[in-house]
Scaffold this active site. Sequence first.
Site, short mmCIF file in Angstrom:
data_model
loop_
_atom_site.label_atom_id
_atom_site.label_comp_id
_atom_site.label_asym_id
_atom_site.label_seq_id
_atom_site.Cartn_x
_atom_site.Cartn_y
_atom_site.Cartn_z
N GLY D 149 0.84 -1.19 0.00
CA GLY D 149 0.00 0.00 0.00
C GLY D 149 0.87 1.24 0.00
N CYS D 150 0.29 2.35 -0.46
CA CYS D 150 1.10 3.58 -0.58
C CYS D 150 1.52 4.11 0.78
CB CYS D 150 0.34 4.64 -1.38
SG CYS D 150 -1.32 4.98 -0.78
N TYR D 151 0.60 4.12 1.75
CA TYR D 151 1.00 4.56 3.09
C TYR D 151 2.03 3.62 3.71
CZ TYR D 151 -2.77 8.08 3.65
OH TYR D 151 -3.59 9.18 3.55
#
Lengths: 347, 347, 347, 347
Positions: D149-151
């Site tokens: 995921g980006c986070y």
Amino acid sequence: MITAAVAGASGYAGAEIVRLLLAHPDVEVGALTASGNAGARFGDLAPHLQPVADTVLQPTSAEALAGHDVVFLALPHGYSAAIAEQLPPEVTVIDCGADFRLDDEQDWTDYYDTPFAGTWPYGLPELVRAGGEKHRADLVGAGRISVPGCYPTAISLALAPGLAAGVIEPQDIVVVAASGSSGAGRSTKPHLIGAEVMGAMSPYGVGGGHRHTPEIERNFTRAAGRPASVSFTPTLAPMPRGILATTTARAADGVDAAGVRAVWEQAYADEPFVHLLPEGRWPHTGSVVGSNLVHVQVTLDERSGRVVAVAAEDNLTKGTAGAAVQSMNLALGIPETTGLPMTGVAP
Amino acid sequence: MITAAVAGASGYAGAEIVRLLLAHPDVEVGALTASGNAGARFGDLAPHLQPVADTVLQPTSAEALAGHDVVFLALPHGYSAAIAEQLPPEVTVIDCGADFRLDDEQDWTDYYDTPFAGTWPYGLPELVRAGGEKHRADLVGAGRISVPGCYPTAISLALAPGLAAGVIEPQDIVVVAASGSSGAGRSTKPHLIGAEVMGAMSPYGVGGGHRHTPEIERNFTRAAGRPASVSFTPTLAPMPRGILATTTARAADGVDAAGVRAVWEQAYADEPFVHLLPEGRWPHTGSVVGSNLVHVQVTLDERSGRVVAVAAEDNLTKGTAGAAVQSMNLALGIPETTGLPMTGVAP
Amino acid sequence: MITAAVAGASGYAGAEIVRLLLAHPDVEVGALTASGNAGARFGDLAPHLQPVADTVLQPTSAEALAGHDVVFLALPHGYSAAIAEQLPPEVTVIDCGADFRLDDEQDWTDYYDTPFAGTWPYGLPELVRAGGEKHRADLVGAGRISVPGCYPTAISLALAPGLAAGVIEPQDIVVVAASGSSGAGRSTKPHLIGAEVMGAMSPYGVGGGHRHTPEIERNFTRAAGRPASVSFTPTLAPMPRGILATTTARAADGVDAAGVRAVWEQAYADEPFVHLLPEGRWPHTGSVVGSNLVHVQVTLDERSGRVVAVAAEDNLTKGTAGAAVQSMNLALGIPETTGLPMTGVAP
Amino acid sequence: MITAAVAGASGYAGAEIVRLLLAHPDVEVGALTASGNAGARFGDLAPHLQPVADTVLQPTSAEALAGHDVVFLALPHGYSAAIAEQLPPEVTVIDCGADFRLDDEQDWTDYYDTPFAGTWPYGLPELVRAGGEKHRADLVGAGRISVPGCYPTAISLALAPGLAAGVIEPQDIVVVAASGSSGAGRSTKPHLIGAEVMGAMSPYGVGGGHRHTPEIERNFTRAAGRPASVSFTPTLAPMPRGILATTTARAADGVDAAGVRAVWEQAYADEPFVHLLPEGRWPHTGSVVGSNLVHVQVTLDERSGRVVAVAAEDNLTKGTAGAAVQSMNLALGIPETTGLPMTGVAP
């Protein structure tokens, strides 16, 4: 490998040239110079350029720049001529400032406060002249090139095909353009701080006061083959990059919409960096950010009798640094599109 | 106390009317209605309007709206006539939609897909007609008022003085305007999501396609007393609120800069909401955000022979809701500036 | 009518005080002063404040400020004490700078380079102390008031109820807050120009280095009645106004979600400017722009054992100028909410 | 040449994969597929990708995707497993969705509404495990890879070195991160339209509700070799791209600032894409926009006893598409940095 130096590397234009050169397969980045920032670690001023972050900026001088195959000048106006004179003729010099853009001394004197330096070949390969020839021919093998202003690039490419083809009138052209705030450079003026710029728009240089006005008129005159006149209003938009130029000119008698479109289609059919969008699609500056592309669209407003052409570009890429690298490619016989970004960074 | 209802309160225009009414000393906010959002707690849709956060939105209907002294309609076009017909004549009805703005049925039919509803007095008090009279007179005591479009407000106020005074030509006017994205309303179209809008500009409705075009031409024709023609290009700017309108018209023969300025000075000297800025200062949309003000500047570009006038407004305040409340004040005999914000929220 | 002078009127805080005073029914705006901008027409620096556009800024001095009932100081730190000493005791002085915020001289010396000036009553009426009393009581009739920092206002109001009620631990609080760039004032530093700020976020003063840190810890210590410790990281966000403060603290043993919410509900049930949002709704800085409101929400994260409370405010309004005017109202016996905006300007 | 297909090419993640692949010297872009947008000209949805503007989007199906060497899946969660099962094992499949990120079925079930699909090697090469080994080893020659995921990418890279080295505590980690609105994808939700997003910040998924929470905790647990717990608050920032992650953890006993820095220096000294900035320089999301870089900085806050580490990335590049291409390079034995942008597009 070609070696390249960049003078004024810590400004927005200079840093963008470095960004493009780092991705150019035939170029090795050499000296990076600055005036007030000389001695600084480049990464402290341009942290987005990690590969050269540890390079130390040298003071701008002919000594620091000589010894490279190509020198890019990204300096305030008035400084390029003295530097260029000290560089040997075998060094290709590409000036991103205004110094060698105009060919009429009176135009220069009307808008600038330094002596007229002369005229160099104009680094806008796609710009058509009356008769149909483009400026590209002037650049092949050139040793000195003057990169166009960011506004004139978008504005000239938007309307020149119609002028050269005679489907619009060169007199009483009206242009309103919006630019991202990087167009004002990295200077810390009160009206350019974030809180003032964000969420707001404002015009400047209204009434013919912007220095790009004579360059635009000159380009239109060259395209039309007869004198052009322009009302040009630039505006500051709340975005870091991008120019959206809305240009209008009176349609010539008897012109119809299909005929207008055909002229633009023909002008840009083979251009790698200038794209006429499909009918019904209009340029969006976000689509060309970071790229060397110009998106153009044109229509005939039958109600008002005007042709409206809109162009979008990234003021720092195609509007400055991309044009500089494209010009270098032409000057040195490298394929014109080498190393130049064909895609934007969107959204 | 005057009681007021707002139909379409959950849209941007409707919510802005509520914001202004909450600060109006003579008005009590009554029913707030909606269509799709009926039944919702208003604070869930407009959390910035804390004092009425717990109000529940009623379905829009004549029943819900009747029983108030004033009804504001902030509905999509095509809905206002049916509602208005059901409201008794003693209710002052102020329509913020397009339905009653045009007086030429053909213009309506060219741009809209619903039947022509008629024409109501035009809620732009400061707009001058040929001969010098302003629209203010039409609004005093009016029972039905049509609020101008947001673009026509800024654009018409920018140029009308020159048209009425004959110092500019009504034919071949060119207008390029930038609007914040709230001007597109609260609809969730793909090109309006944040990632698309931020950092980018784009035109739309180019070539005479925008529905505000005939309203602008009508206003200019009224100001000039003879037919006007306009090339109008709206653009979407990366900001929530604000319109910057750049308008140009050919200067009449023999006009000079001082003469031009004198015309605008005289037109707006006594207007509380329209300010001609001091010479050399240009409008900045940020300065009028949240206010009912229009900032205007004008100059003569002697190079191109055009007068350039620029106006900045908040599209939701003076461009819509502020005009509605100002019109209400005039209609009901309340001092015109009552309850209307004279200062912007800047930076 | 109360007469009020504003020192430092051309800065963002000072101009915001003027904006609020212009809308205050009991106040007449008197002298506006500046240092570098003295002599300028106020409208050239703050064109959004049309009603006082033609006022000329006087040099900041006790002479210029004396003779008003209230003096607002919006100066860089280190200047307020000398001015205040020269103003007679019957003049109410409200300082928006840092000079009188801290009560521990060591804290001051750790973070500032000027001599410790002392402590004035703290202008955050809604802030609770251990035991339940709020700071409001200190302000009634006060002749000297120190307005809180913009970050401490949002951050302290977010967590103080839980500390005072003992449902969260005062040690090891973690706060990350984002501020619009007006929080950095009107200074023209390279990292604050529009092109750098737009489209990007960055932290600053990380690791306890921000000057608001000791003020936040002091407020939390007062609320808890025992020593608090805070890790505070401020970040710069690409917006002109607004602070979003995310605060977390370890939940005390045995606390449940309903119990947490009840504490905050009780703390702010009667506060006109601090609103606990309905469950499931989270603060959005856009909703409070231009208003004197703070929106708060709180939840218990059972997975991590932390309470998370978030507050949104406008850094220039409730974060500075609104607090100043609210404090003035309390000091002078005017109803506390008089003249203060209860609605935000959204979107 | 390697042939690559992209499923979900009209979303932001999918289009970014296409952007990177177009610049990859060893890859030829093949089928581009979509669901709702199938049949559309790609240039109408992604005008920034001029070289494939005339490609027509095919409906997403195993048939369309098979026949390529590599298939990138950029689909909503729940769709990847069924597609992947139909692709032969010799096709390298790289999933940018959540489906194969978690290895604990309970974590999946707690946050998602579709059946648990399993676990694939985790495409974050630079992420360290307890003991010091990085995830890179898992990816060499892998036939199925799950992109983080980006986070979690920014957050895990920010703190993992300290966890693996034991200089910070894995319990009670606190993370607050800001993301540009492209992180929410291209969906047209009311709170994501431009007028709502610009000029404002807001949190979401507060209290452990965000789906990236278990992935972050899993990564931290792997790095520490013992259970980690995290309070994670994501916020929506007014920018199109970029994540700024502020992470804090309690310092282990006896740790000093130099020791902390040395740990991070060692962890990332040889990483081409993760850069620990020089002391005193903090990450700025604008510097990594469009690049595959993560900028990291770390400090020890002695006042609060917490280590604060901040990371900046482009959520669409290193946060999604860049990680996917980097993973492909590793899987296929191509040099890891091939075709990946090492410079950001700034300002």
